[in-house]
Design a protein around this motif. Structure first.
Motif, short mmCIF file in Angstrom:
data_model
loop_
_atom_site.label_atom_id
_atom_site.label_comp_id
_atom_site.label_asym_id
_atom_site.label_seq_id
_atom_site.Cartn_x
_atom_site.Cartn_y
_atom_site.Cartn_z
N LEU A 253 44.73 29.27 29.85
CA LEU A 253 44.04 29.91 29.54
C LEU A 253 44.61 31.26 28.43
N SER A 254 43.86 31.43 27.50
CA SER A 254 44.56 32.52 26.59
C SER A 254 44.86 33.88 27.31
N ARG A 255 45.80 34.71 26.65
CA ARG A 255 45.82 35.84 27.49
C ARG A 255 44.55 36.91 27.38
N GLU A 256 44.07 36.83 26.25
CA GLU A 256 42.96 37.51 26.18
C GLU A 256 41.62 37.18 27.06
N ARG A 257 41.66 35.68 27.26
CA ARG A 257 40.69 35.42 28.30
C ARG A 257 40.94 35.86 29.61
N ILE A 258 42.23 35.73 29.84
CA ILE A 258 42.79 36.20 31.21
C ILE A 258 42.32 37.73 31.32
N GLU A 259 42.66 38.54 30.55
CA GLU A 259 42.47 40.20 30.74
C GLU A 259 41.04 40.28 30.84
N ARG A 260 40.15 39.33 30.03
CA ARG A 260 38.72 39.49 30.19
C ARG A 260 38.29 39.37 31.72
N LEU A 261 38.69 38.05 32.20
CA LEU A 261 38.61 37.86 33.69
C LEU A 261 38.99 38.89 34.60
N LEU A 262 40.03 39.48 34.29
CA LEU A 262 40.63 40.55 35.36
C LEU A 262 39.79 41.76 35.27
N ASN A 263 39.53 42.01 33.84
CA ASN A 263 38.44 43.31 33.87
C ASN A 263 37.13 43.06 34.51
N GLN A 264 36.72 41.88 34.90
CA GLN A 264 35.52 41.65 35.39
C GLN A 264 35.59 41.59 36.84
N GLY A 265 36.84 41.76 37.29
CA GLY A 265 37.24 41.81 38.71
C GLY A 265 37.56 40.60 39.54
N VAL A 266 37.89 39.43 38.41
CA VAL A 266 38.14 38.45 39.27
C VAL A 266 39.35 38.49 40.02
N VAL A 267 39.74 38.05 41.25
CA VAL A 267 40.73 38.08 41.85
C VAL A 267 41.37 36.61 42.63
N GLY A 268 40.35 35.69 42.73
CA GLY A 268 40.83 34.57 43.45
C GLY A 268 40.01 33.17 42.57
N GLU A 269 40.93 31.90 42.74
CA GLU A 269 40.16 30.72 42.12
C GLU A 269 40.31 29.59 43.10
N ALA A 270 39.43 28.93 43.01
CA ALA A 270 39.43 27.53 43.71
C ALA A 270 38.46 26.38 42.93
N PHE A 271 39.17 25.26 42.42
CA PHE A 271 38.57 24.30 41.72
C PHE A 271 37.97 24.82 40.33
N GLY A 272 38.47 25.72 39.62
CA GLY A 272 38.18 26.00 38.61
C GLY A 272 37.04 27.26 38.64
N TYR A 274 36.18 30.97 39.28
CA TYR A 274 36.99 32.44 39.39
C TYR A 274 35.93 33.42 40.21
N LEU A 275 36.54 33.77 41.15
CA LEU A 275 35.57 34.80 42.16
C LEU A 275 36.03 36.06 41.99
N ASP A 276 35.22 37.08 42.34
CA ASP A 276 35.63 38.46 42.38
C ASP A 276 35.90 38.81 44.02
N ARG A 277 36.26 40.00 44.37
CA ARG A 277 36.63 40.33 45.57
C ARG A 277 35.55 39.89 46.83
N TYR A 278 34.27 39.87 46.44
CA TYR A 278 33.22 39.57 47.39
C TYR A 278 32.71 38.08 47.10
N GLY A 279 33.53 37.36 46.62
CA GLY A 279 33.24 35.74 46.69
C GLY A 279 32.08 35.57 45.53
N ARG A 280 32.01 36.42 44.63
CA ARG A 280 30.74 36.34 43.61
C ARG A 280 31.46 35.47 42.38
N LEU A 281 30.78 34.36 41.90
CA LEU A 281 31.22 33.80 40.78
C LEU A 281 31.05 34.50 39.52
N VAL A 312 44.03 38.74 48.96
CA VAL A 312 42.58 39.28 48.48
C VAL A 312 42.13 37.88 48.01
N ALA A 313 42.52 37.07 47.32
CA ALA A 313 42.25 35.76 46.88
C ALA A 313 41.60 35.05 47.75
#
Length: 342
Positions: A253-272, A274-281, A312-313
């Motif tokens: 993934l591009s750095r821009e897309r990764i930064e966007r995901l992190l800004n949305q609170g994404v912390v973990g990944e499984a099967f493609g 991307y989840l936030d701390r509370y397991g929300r997609l 956390v993931a």
């Protein structure tokens, strides 16, 4: 017996430290063997003189053999290493932590191995060995098992017990390939695990991530459609859990897309997914193989992941309520417990 153990620990509190130290030495020799004393001391970050004294005792007990080409575990040493896991866990309070996390997380079973995979590479091997043993106990004749890829699942296949009798089980890769090292891809893990368990296996020769149009086209291919259907309807799923940023980088993934995901609170990944701390997609990519949505229909879902940095993931994935069994390490478990208790 529990009362006697408590009394023994009060009289000899150093017993826990000694047992844990010798357990770690055996585990490190098992992982690196054949290995020299100097290299082992560097890996374990202990003084060579201290290690020499411990090796002398382990050699006298016929647990370690010191050869010209390095130290190796004897058959007795291997047996003691396997048998001492529960002993060390009881001494260090890990069994109580397992019970506590099982209750806090609402899981069927939590298994914690001593140590932290982020500090000690051998801990990942121990997680693999325990996960393989747990998987074997779950299996029934005719079962279909989907396994994901990654370094921890590769250790599971490596450490799985070799079975001589043919088994009526089928091992399938949970997803396509990420384009990473062949030895840690799901196809390779499935084939090696099937060989160890003396079962059958099928491969999924497609990339893990594709565009939507390509995905739709691939799933129209009869052979691919057949195996993907089997993967999604497996009796057991064994998978890892990744730190979102690391997995996004591995997927290209591009750095821009990764930064966007992190800004949305994404912390973990499984099967493609991307989840936030509370397991929300938050976001998902198109992958070939199993999806997070398929887990509700699988009888036994086992997550195998450890290391303090993944805590956390791991918790994010567990918050989805789609896991039944967690195999992790002390480093991750302590941090998860601390987060849950705040």
């Amino acid at each position: 017996m529990e009362k006697e153990w408590d009394l023994l620990l009060k009289l000899t509190p150093e017993l826990t430290e000694v047992a844990e130290k010798r357990y770690k030495i055996l585990a490190n020799i098992s992982y690196y063997q054949p290995v020299g004393r100097r290299i082992l001391s560097e890996h374990m970050n202990i003084k060579e003189r201290e290690l020499r004294n411990e090796i002398k005792i382990l050699k006298e007990k016929q647990l370690v053999s010191v050869e010209n080409y390095g130290m190796i575990l004897t058959d007795l040493g291997n047996s003691v290493l396997q048998d001492s896991r529960e002993f060390v866990k009881n001494l260090s309070g890990i069994v109580e932590m397992e019970k506590n996390l099982q209750k806090l997380l609402g899981l069927q079973q939590v298994i914690i191995v001593p140590g932290d995979a982020n500090k000690d590479e051998t801990v990942k091997q121990e997680m693999g060995a325990v996960a393989a043993k747990t998987l074997w106990k779950l299996l029934s004749s005719g079962d279909v098992v989907s396994v994901a890829g990654g370094t921890t699942l590769a250790e599971l296949a490596k450490m799985a017990p070799q079975k001589s009798k043919s088994q009526d089980i089928t091992i399938l890769p949970a997803r396509g390939g990420l384009g990473e090292r062949v030895e840690i891809q799901a196809n390779t893990v499935a084939a090696k695990l099937a060989d160890k368990f003396n079962g059958n296996y099928r491969m999924l020769h497609v990339p893990d991530e594709v565009g939507k149009d390509s995905l739709d086209m691939l799933l129209k291919e009869p052979k691919i459609k057949e195996i993907v259907t089997k993967i999604k309807n497996a009796d057991i799923l064994v998978h890892g859990i990744g730190v979102a940023e690391e997995m996004a980088e591995r997927r290209g993934l591009s750095r821009e897309r990764i930064e966007r995901l992190l800004n949305q609170g994404v912390v973990g990944e499984a099967f493609g997914f991307y989840l936030d701390r509370y397991g929300r997609l938050v976001e998902k990519v198109n992958t070939v193989g199993i999806s997070l949505y398929d887990l509700e229909n699988i009888d036994n879902v086992m997550a195998v992941s450890g290391g303090n940095k993944k805590a956390v993931a791991i918790l994010a994935m567990l918050e989805t309520g789609l896991c039944d069994i967690l195999v992790t390490d002390e480093g991750a478990a302590e941090k998860i417990q601390a987060i849950m208790n705040t």
